[in-house]
Structures are given as C-alpha cells and as structure tokens.
Design an enzyme around this catalytic site. Sequence first.
Site: not given
Ligand code: NAP
Length: 471
Positions: A160, A267, A162, A233-234
Amino acid sequence: MAVAASQIASINPATDEVLRTFDAHTREQVEDAIAGAQDAFVAWRARSFAERAVPMNRLAALLRERSDRYARLMTLEMGKPITEAKAEIEKCALGCEFFAENAERFLSPEIVKTTAQKSYVAYEPLGIVLAVMPWNFPFWQVIRFAAPAFMAGNAAILKHASNVPQCALAIEEAFRDAGFPDGLLRTLLLAGAQVEPVIADERIRAVTLTGSSATGARIAAAAGRALKKAVLELGGSDPFIVLADADVANAAAIGVRARNQNAGQSCIAAKRFLVADPIGGEFEKRFVAGVEALRIGDPLDAKTQIGPLARADLRDNLERQVKESVRMGARLLTGGKRWGDRGAFYTPTVLADVTPDMPVFAEETFGPVAAIIRARDADEAIELANRTEYGLGANLWTRDTATAERLARRIESGQVFINGMVASDPRLPFGGVKHSGFGRELSAFGIREFVNIQTVWIGPAQTAQATPKAE
Ligand code: NAP
C-alpha cells in the site's frame, strides 16, 4: 515524533501530527509473506466458488460492523472527510457481496463447438498477485482488486502507499478476521523504490498498480523484464463537457461534486470543464457559487466537505500548478490559496480562460482545482477533451442524448458518462487508455484479468461433415 528516513510514517495531514511510525519490512519478512501467500494459494484455489464466497460475505459484514473505526483511520491518515470515508466502507462491502454472488457466473467454463467431442474455455487462477495501491481511496482501491482476484482463486501481496500504513494493516486484519486462510493476503510495509525485486520473484504471477503514470511506466517495465502480466490504473484529466443545450444548473451542481469529492484527489474527478460559449457565463456563475458553498475544515466533522490534501508535497504541487497557470493568464474566480495555520489544506479553486499549455490543463491536477475552458461548439469541445495524454473518464452534458452517444464514440477514454458524473460501479468495467493505463477492473472484464484462460479440447475429433456436392 522524529521520523527516520527508513521509516514509514502515518501523518495526520489535517494537523501535521505524526500518528505512528513503522520500520520497513526486512528481506526475511518479505520472503515470509510471499512463501505464506504461496502456501495459502495452493489450498485456496481448490475451494469452490461457494466456499470462497463465505469469507467474502463475512468480510462485507465485518467492514460494516467496523465502519466507524476503519473510516476514522482513513480520515486520520489521509484526510478524507469522515462522511465520505463511511460511504467508502459501505461501497467496499457492496463490492465484496457483488463478487461473492457473481464470480461463478463470470468464470464458469464456456462450451465452444469445434470438431472435438467437447471443447471449452476454463478460467483458472494465476497465483499470487502483487497489488501496489494508492492512498486516495485506501480501502476501496484494495477491495476493488482483491474481491474479484480472491473469488477467482488467487492470493495477494499488498504494497500500500507509504502514507497509509495503518489502513494497510487494518485491511490485512479484516481479511484474516473474515476467515480467509492465513497468509492469503499479506501487507508489506515497503517504500515504492523497494518493490522491483518483489515483482521479479517467480512466485509473483502478476502485478496491479493504481497510481501515477510515472510509477506505471516503472512497474510496467519491471513486469515486462520479468515477463508477467500487469494491470495499470493510472492518472486522469477527465473532461467535463457542457454543451449549449445542457441543463446548466444540474451540470454545474454535479460538476462541483465531480471535481471536489475527496478534496479532488480522484483519478476520475472532473478536471477540465469544457463549456460551450453561449452558456459559459451562466455555468461559471453557478459553478463558482457551488464551490464557494463547500465547507472546508476538520475532516472528522461530519459536516465537512473539503478536508486537507493527503500530504504536504501534494498540496505544494497543486499550488505550483495554480500559480503558474495564473502567471500564464488564467483568471482566478475563487480560491487559489492555502487554508488554516496547519495541515495540508488548499481552498477549492476555480480558474477560467484556461488554455491547453497551462499546467492546470496539460498536467493532472490532484486536488480541488477546476479549470474552465470555453469551446465554440461540440467539435471543439471533443478536440480539447482529447488533447491530453490521459484517457480515463469523460463527462458529457447535453439534452440531446442521441448526439451525445455519437460524440461519446469520438472521446478517447475508458468510460463516458452522459448527464452524470463518472464513478466506478462493480457491474461495469473500469479503466483507461493512453497514459491512463491498460487492463480493466470490476465486472466480468476485471475478474478475468488475473486468470489463465485455459482451452480444454477432448478428442477424438469428430469426422468433419461431408461438404454437399454441387448438383
Ligand atoms: P504514486 O507515487 O504513483 O504512488 C502510488 C503507489 O505506487 C504507492 O503505493 C507508491 O508507494 C507506489 N510506488 C511509488 N514509486 C514506486 C516505484 N518506483 N515502484 C513501485 N511502486 C512505487 O502516486 P502518488 O504520487 O502518491 O499520488 C499522486 C499521483 O498518483 C496523482 O497525480 C495521480 O496521478 C496518481 N494517482 C492515481 C490514482 C488512480 O486511482 N488512478 C490514485 C492515486 C493516485 P509509496 O507510497 O511507498 O511511494
């Protein structure tokens, strides 16, 4: 409380208070979780749909029983208004019940007539699915993936976000208490950067991510190197198109909700409002009035509609997008500033005269900021709607639904909602195109993402019928 760089911290974004800290899981703990999930999978896959449905329905009941506790946890960790948090738990319960009831119908073998005595398509589970999940709907995003994946006979490792470790552990607890086999769903407390070796592990058969497009590209690359399936799902930058003949009052009222629910951190939130010229002024007036009426404040107060953003860095990025857009000529109709003396609050904001080169159009805005752009006619609105790297959802408002259905086919998005607001529904597939990702969640399409679509052919072949000779 001091937080070490290696620790995972639960921070209340309404108060900046560190609620709890956790040490990231060690390599041994990761191995233990994967080994445990693999053992649990072997027994779980042999169970019938009816047997799998028992803990799934129990999970639904348990989520409802614990709704107050789990909703409060979400509100404390990521700032979601408590009323929305409770609604999210109820949605999770409904999702569990939906897949408990319908999985067998979606996954029963399908007979196909061939030259065989009998041939059919069966759906077998894959094994352990790694789920990398976001913080914005901390319970729903997990259930949306796990309910169909488990009913199909799979196991899961949950990584999940962090900033929601307590929610992650509560979800693991809920699955265990509902009677799922020990280890079938295990939570790993890991930073995103530590995920790649888990993807590479042979026992992990597939990976699903909900998150940003940048993370999607990294996970897809890692899954590609390991030759395994990924569902992504981005992000999204959904258009909300209002044509000249629309019910403007209703469109503005629903538009306010579509943009500001979950403080705009969805999103599928409406982000770019493409409004036909003749009704532009009226729409702006009604929309701004609706936004200014939203109650911002303590997310634990049941009357609050806008809580803080989930993290200070997310608020800072949103602030940058607004400031830069204003500098480039956007007209600030309301908001555009931080709120309160602590926490990651940002006032609901409306910008007009937006152009496609401004950050609030060109980038995804993940917070309560609406960009209004005027369009000459439906053709220009569709052209602007598609002028984005994203393709998740789209909203289209007009009284002429026949025209709307024709226009919908020209919109590059995974879902188009006509005279309504985009929302996920277990009965309908959910997902995107372009940089919004690939694969689908929910419905029969979602449950078939993490299965082996297996052809079974039973001989001997029957003699092909003689072709009738020409007279
Ligand atoms: P994010 O960095 O993409 O985080 C989402 C998940 O991916 C978290 O569990 C995160 O873990 C993990 N993650 C991050 N870097 C990773 C890597 N190099 N390898 C594997 N997993 C990794 O998103 P965020 O910055 O927290 O949220 C902001 C953006 O995410 C928004 O601008 C939006 O585009 C997108 N978002 C989209 C949805 C959707 O429903 N489609 C939902 C939420 C967010 P950590 O927390 O440990 O970094």
